[in-house]
Design a protein around this motif. Structure first.
Motif, PDB file in Angstrom:
ATOM      1  N   ILE A  49       0.798  -1.228   0.000  1.00  0.00           N
ATOM      2  CA  ILE A  49       0.000   0.000   0.000  1.00  0.00           C
ATOM      3  C   ILE A  49       0.833   1.281   0.000  1.00  0.00           C
ATOM      4  CG2 ILE A  49      -1.683   1.338   1.339  1.00  0.00           C
ATOM      5  CD1 ILE A  49      -3.036  -1.290   2.077  1.00  0.00           C
ATOM      6  N   PRO A  50       1.806   1.452   0.913  1.00  0.00           N
ATOM      7  CA  PRO A  50       2.591   2.694   0.841  1.00  0.00           C
ATOM      8  C   PRO A  50       3.258   2.818  -0.529  1.00  0.00           C
ATOM      9  CG  PRO A  50       3.011   1.538   2.900  1.00  0.00           C
ATOM     10  CD  PRO A  50       2.229   0.602   2.042  1.00  0.00           C
ATOM     11  N   PRO A  51       3.193   3.981  -1.145  1.00  0.00           N
ATOM     12  CA  PRO A  51       3.729   4.126  -2.504  1.00  0.00           C
ATOM     13  C   PRO A  51       5.242   3.948  -2.562  1.00  0.00           C
ATOM     14  CG  PRO A  51       3.081   6.257  -1.605  1.00  0.00           C
ATOM     15  CD  PRO A  51       2.578   5.232  -0.646  1.00  0.00           C
ATOM     16  N   LEU A  52       5.693   3.374  -3.654  1.00  0.00           N
ATOM     17  CA  LEU A  52       7.133   3.235  -3.895  1.00  0.00           C
ATOM     18  C   LEU A  52       7.721   4.581  -4.274  1.00  0.00           C
ATOM     19  CD1 LEU A  52       6.902  -0.081  -5.877  1.00  0.00           C
ATOM     20  CD2 LEU A  52       8.342   0.218  -3.860  1.00  0.00           C
ATOM     21  N   ARG A  53       8.869   4.894  -3.695  1.00  0.00           N
ATOM     22  CA  ARG A  53       9.554   6.153  -3.992  1.00  0.00           C
ATOM     23  C   ARG A  53      11.002   5.855  -4.359  1.00  0.00           C
ATOM     24  NH1 ARG A  53       7.834   9.133   1.405  1.00  0.00           N
ATOM     25  NH2 ARG A  53       9.864  10.107   1.083  1.00  0.00           N
ATOM     26  N   TYR A  54      11.153   5.271  -5.540  1.00  0.00           N
ATOM     27  CA  TYR A  54      12.486   4.897  -6.001  1.00  0.00           C
ATOM     28  C   TYR A  54      13.418   6.107  -6.111  1.00  0.00           C
ATOM     29  CZ  TYR A  54      10.453   0.360  -7.381  1.00  0.00           C
ATOM     30  OH  TYR A  54       9.836  -0.860  -7.406  1.00  0.00           O
ATOM     31  N   ASP A  55      12.871   7.241  -6.522  1.00  0.00           N
ATOM     32  CA  ASP A  55      13.710   8.427  -6.717  1.00  0.00           C
ATOM     33  C   ASP A  55      14.409   8.850  -5.432  1.00  0.00           C
ATOM     34  OD1 ASP A  55      13.098   8.533  -9.375  1.00  0.00           O
ATOM     35  OD2 ASP A  55      11.620  10.134  -9.207  1.00  0.00           O
ATOM     36  N   ASP A  56      13.773   8.612  -4.281  1.00  0.00           N
ATOM     37  CA  ASP A  56      14.419   8.950  -3.011  1.00  0.00           C
ATOM     38  C   ASP A  56      15.663   8.097  -2.786  1.00  0.00           C
ATOM     39  OD1 ASP A  56      12.395  10.738  -2.621  1.00  0.00           O
ATOM     40  OD2 ASP A  56      11.745   9.951  -0.684  1.00  0.00           O
ATOM     41  N   VAL A  57      15.601   6.843  -3.213  1.00  0.00           N
ATOM     42  CA  VAL A  57      16.758   5.954  -3.049  1.00  0.00           C
ATOM     43  C   VAL A  57      17.866   6.347  -4.026  1.00  0.00           C
ATOM     44  CG1 VAL A  57      17.524   3.553  -2.911  1.00  0.00           C
ATOM     45  CG2 VAL A  57      15.152   4.134  -2.355  1.00  0.00           C
ATOM     46  N   TYR A  58      17.479   6.692  -5.249  1.00  0.00           N
ATOM     47  CA  TYR A  58      18.471   7.172  -6.212  1.00  0.00           C
ATOM     48  C   TYR A  58      19.162   8.433  -5.673  1.00  0.00           C
ATOM     49  CZ  TYR A  58      15.823   4.369  -9.687  1.00  0.00           C
ATOM     50  OH  TYR A  58      15.192   3.376 -10.385  1.00  0.00           O
ATOM     51  N   ARG A  59      18.360   9.320  -5.127  1.00  0.00           N
ATOM     52  CA  ARG A  59      18.903  10.584  -4.599  1.00  0.00           C
ATOM     53  C   ARG A  59      19.861  10.317  -3.445  1.00  0.00           C
ATOM     54  NH1 ARG A  59      15.070  15.340  -1.994  1.00  0.00           N
ATOM     55  NH2 ARG A  59      16.723  16.806  -1.419  1.00  0.00           N
ATOM     56  N   LEU A  60      19.520   9.309  -2.622  1.00  0.00           N
ATOM     57  CA  LEU A  60      20.400   8.957  -1.502  1.00  0.00           C
ATOM     58  C   LEU A  60      21.777   8.540  -2.020  1.00  0.00           C
ATOM     59  CD1 LEU A  60      20.241   8.590   1.644  1.00  0.00           C
ATOM     60  CD2 LEU A  60      19.836   6.157   1.187  1.00  0.00           C
ATOM     61  N   LYS A  61      21.821   7.765  -3.083  1.00  0.00           N
ATOM     62  CA  LYS A  61      23.100   7.362  -3.673  1.00  0.00           C
ATOM     63  C   LYS A  61      23.851   8.579  -4.210  1.00  0.00           C
ATOM     64  CE  LYS A  61      26.503   5.044  -5.270  1.00  0.00           C
ATOM     65  NZ  LYS A  61      27.550   4.512  -4.366  1.00  0.00           N
ATOM     66  N   GLN A  62      23.129   9.497  -4.838  1.00  0.00           N
ATOM     67  CA  GLN A  62      23.777  10.703  -5.350  1.00  0.00           C
ATOM     68  C   GLN A  62      24.370  11.538  -4.228  1.00  0.00           C
ATOM     69  OE1 GLN A  62      20.586  12.571  -7.510  1.00  0.00           O
ATOM     70  NE2 GLN A  62      20.921  11.369  -9.373  1.00  0.00           N
ATOM     71  N   ASP A  63      23.647  11.609  -3.109  1.00  0.00           N
ATOM     72  CA  ASP A  63      24.100  12.440  -1.995  1.00  0.00           C
ATOM     73  C   ASP A  63      25.175  11.761  -1.152  1.00  0.00           C
ATOM     74  OD1 ASP A  63      22.356  14.385  -2.807  1.00  0.00           O
ATOM     75  OD2 ASP A  63      20.823  13.958  -1.292  1.00  0.00           O
ATOM     76  N   PHE A  64      25.246  10.447  -1.228  1.00  0.00           N
ATOM     77  CA  PHE A  64      26.258   9.687  -0.466  1.00  0.00           C
ATOM     78  C   PHE A  64      26.991   8.730  -1.405  1.00  0.00           C
ATOM     79  CE2 PHE A  64      23.002  10.921   2.565  1.00  0.00           C
ATOM     80  CZ  PHE A  64      23.736  11.344   3.672  1.00  0.00           C
ATOM     81  N   PRO A  65      27.763   9.261  -2.326  1.00  0.00           N
ATOM     82  CA  PRO A  65      28.392   8.411  -3.342  1.00  0.00           C
ATOM     83  C   PRO A  65      29.374   7.389  -2.769  1.00  0.00           C
ATOM     84  CG  PRO A  65      29.283  10.653  -3.410  1.00  0.00           C
ATOM     85  CD  PRO A  65      28.091  10.691  -2.512  1.00  0.00           C
ATOM     86  N   ALA A  66      29.907   7.645  -1.587  1.00  0.00           N
ATOM     87  CA  ALA A  66      30.876   6.712  -1.001  1.00  0.00           C
ATOM     88  C   ALA A  66      30.204   5.502  -0.360  1.00  0.00           C
ATOM     89  CB  ALA A  66      31.739   7.426   0.041  1.00  0.00           C
ATOM     90  N   LEU A  67      28.884   5.585  -0.129  1.00  0.00           N
ATOM     91  CA  LEU A  67      28.166   4.469   0.475  1.00  0.00           C
ATOM     92  C   LEU A  67      27.653   3.520  -0.598  1.00  0.00           C
ATOM     93  CD1 LEU A  67      26.007   6.316   3.178  1.00  0.00           C
ATOM     94  CD2 LEU A  67      28.215   5.162   3.494  1.00  0.00           C
ATOM     95  N   ASP A  68      27.506   2.251  -0.244  1.00  0.00           N
ATOM     96  CA  ASP A  68      26.854   1.276  -1.112  1.00  0.00           C
ATOM     97  C   ASP A  68      25.364   1.303  -0.796  1.00  0.00           C
ATOM     98  OD1 ASP A  68      29.119   0.160  -2.505  1.00  0.00           O
ATOM     99  OD2 ASP A  68      29.691  -0.766  -0.611  1.00  0.00           O
ATOM    100  N   ILE A  69      24.558   1.656  -1.772  1.00  0.00           N
ATOM    101  CA  ILE A  69      23.116   1.781  -1.597  1.00  0.00           C
ATOM    102  C   ILE A  69      22.425   0.742  -2.470  1.00  0.00           C
ATOM    103  CG2 ILE A  69      21.109   3.280  -1.776  1.00  0.00           C
ATOM    104  CD1 ILE A  69      23.127   4.224   0.335  1.00  0.00           C
ATOM    105  N   GLU A  70      21.622  -0.117  -1.835  1.00  0.00           N
ATOM    106  CA  GLU A  70      20.823  -1.106  -2.556  1.00  0.00           C
ATOM    107  C   GLU A  70      19.348  -0.731  -2.464  1.00  0.00           C
ATOM    108  OE1 GLU A  70      21.637  -5.268  -1.898  1.00  0.00           O
ATOM    109  OE2 GLU A  70      23.521  -4.777  -0.901  1.00  0.00           O
ATOM    110  N   ILE A  71      18.590  -1.134  -3.463  1.00  0.00           N
ATOM    111  CA  ILE A  71      17.163  -0.803  -3.515  1.00  0.00           C
ATOM    112  C   ILE A  71      16.326  -2.067  -3.434  1.00  0.00           C
ATOM    113  CG2 ILE A  71      16.908  -0.885  -6.045  1.00  0.00           C
ATOM    114  CD1 ILE A  71      15.304   1.774  -5.752  1.00  0.00           C
ATOM    115  N   ASN A  72      15.180  -1.960  -2.771  1.00  0.00           N
ATOM    116  CA  ASN A  72      14.292  -3.097  -2.554  1.00  0.00           C
ATOM    117  C   ASN A  72      12.839  -2.604  -2.635  1.00  0.00           C
ATOM    118  OD1 ASN A  72      13.044  -4.639   0.373  1.00  0.00           O
ATOM    119  ND2 ASN A  72      13.347  -5.741  -1.529  1.00  0.00           N
TER     120      ASN A  72
END
Length: 323
Positions: free
Chosen positions: A184-207
């Motif tokens: 039910i809660p909407p998917l917000r993939y763009d927020d996860v993409y943005r997190l990777k952009q803002d923290f390029p040194a971190l490994d960010i996975e999406i689910n």
């Protein structure tokens, strides 16, 4: 062309589903994916049958132990168990919204306590040599802004966590079941993409909501990894199709079965329940002729034998010679 050198594809931790019997099966389809245990509480390891909870076949590696807990001493001790048993990583669950988890003030509740999670990472990482990672939501309840997630990630990363697996939905802790919280809660993939952009040194996975190879490829243009749960479980051949990401050939279902039978024989000789193991294999022929008969042959049969499984598989394979 997608380069998988620094990318990761994982099977999500799922309670009652990602047992060692499922993980062994999943590994037969794909040598590259990361496999996760179901979420295991610290209490189960400290006071329950630790050997049974932590056992796994060497072929499952790389395999990650996911822990549910919030007590520093208990989580640190369980991280040490993970290392002793040979797990490749230990992961902290900060995403499960179930009532039972909320009652114990763990899981998704911990998103509201980034300092607690940071302390867990700090002490667990100091105690073991394997990585300590975190799986979390983009928010909880009304705390669902991008800034809320950034504050959480900043504090936990500062404590030593470098890999975050992000379920791209907010968890609603009141009024929704765990199943509804996956839908039910909407998917917000763009927020996860943005997190990777803002923290390029971190490994960010999406689910969350990802169920095709095309989806995987699209997400990997933006983040470091993709985690898939139910799509991989209900259609395990999707794991085989994912070999194309590494430009590897796809195993046939018949080849997977040939490798699975000795494992089933070994496990039943050690007293494991064959019907309990077989429930993980119902989706093997999804989408093919005879798939329904296969499911029926393996379901609800307390006296199921390996020969029963072989006969059922042979019937489907005769209908699908290329499988």
């Amino acid at each position: 062309m997608l380069d998988m050198t620094n990318k990761r594809l994982s099977v999500a931790p799922m309670i009652d589903w990602t047992t060692t019997d499922y993980r062994y099966f999943a590994r037969l389809f794909n040598p590259h994916i990361y496999l996760y245990t179901e979420m295991i509480s610290t209490g189960a390891l400290l006071y329950g049958n630790r050997e049974r909870h932590l056992r796994f076949d060497d072929s499952e590696q790389p395999v990650v132990l996911q822990l549910g807990g919030a007590d520093i001493d208990e989580m640190t001790q369980c991280a040490e168990f993970a290392q002793q048993y040979g797990y490749n990583e230990v992961n902290i669950n900060v995403g499960c919204p179930s009532d039972r988890v909320q009652h114990n003030k763990i899981g998704a509740c911990l998103m509201a306590e980034p300092n607690t999670v940071a302390d867990l990472v700090k002490y667990m990482q100091a105690a073991v040599d394997i990585p300590v990672t975190v799986k979390h939501r983009i928010g909880i309840d009304d705390f669902d802004s991008y800034e809320f997630m950034v504050d959480f990630v900043q504090k936990v990363a500062a404590a030593g966590c470098s890999r975050f697996i992000v379920h791209a939905r907010t968890a609603w802790l009141q009024g929704l079941s765990p199943k509804q919280n996956r839908e039910i809660p909407p998917l917000r993939y763009d927020d996860v993409y943005r997190l990777k952009q803002d923290f390029p040194a971190l490994d960010i996975e999406i689910n969350g909501g990802i169920d095709t190879i095309a989806d995987i490829k699209a997400h990997l243009q933006h983040v470091d990894g993709v985690m898939i749960g139910r799509a991989f479980y209900h259609n395990p051949y999707l794991l085989a199709e994912a070999n194309a990401l590494w430009h590897q050939p796809l195993p046939k279902r018949s080849e997977v079965l040939t490798q699975l039978y000795p494992y089933l024989q070994e496990q039943t000789e050690e007293g494991e329940s064959l019907p309990s193991m077989a429930r993980h294999y119902l989706g093997l022929f999804q989408g093919l002729n005879g798939a329904r008969k296969w499911r029926q042959a393996l379901s609800g049969k307390p006296q199921l034998t390996i020969d029963d499984i072989k006969r059922a598989a042979d019937e489907v394979l005769q209908l699908n010679p290329e499988a």
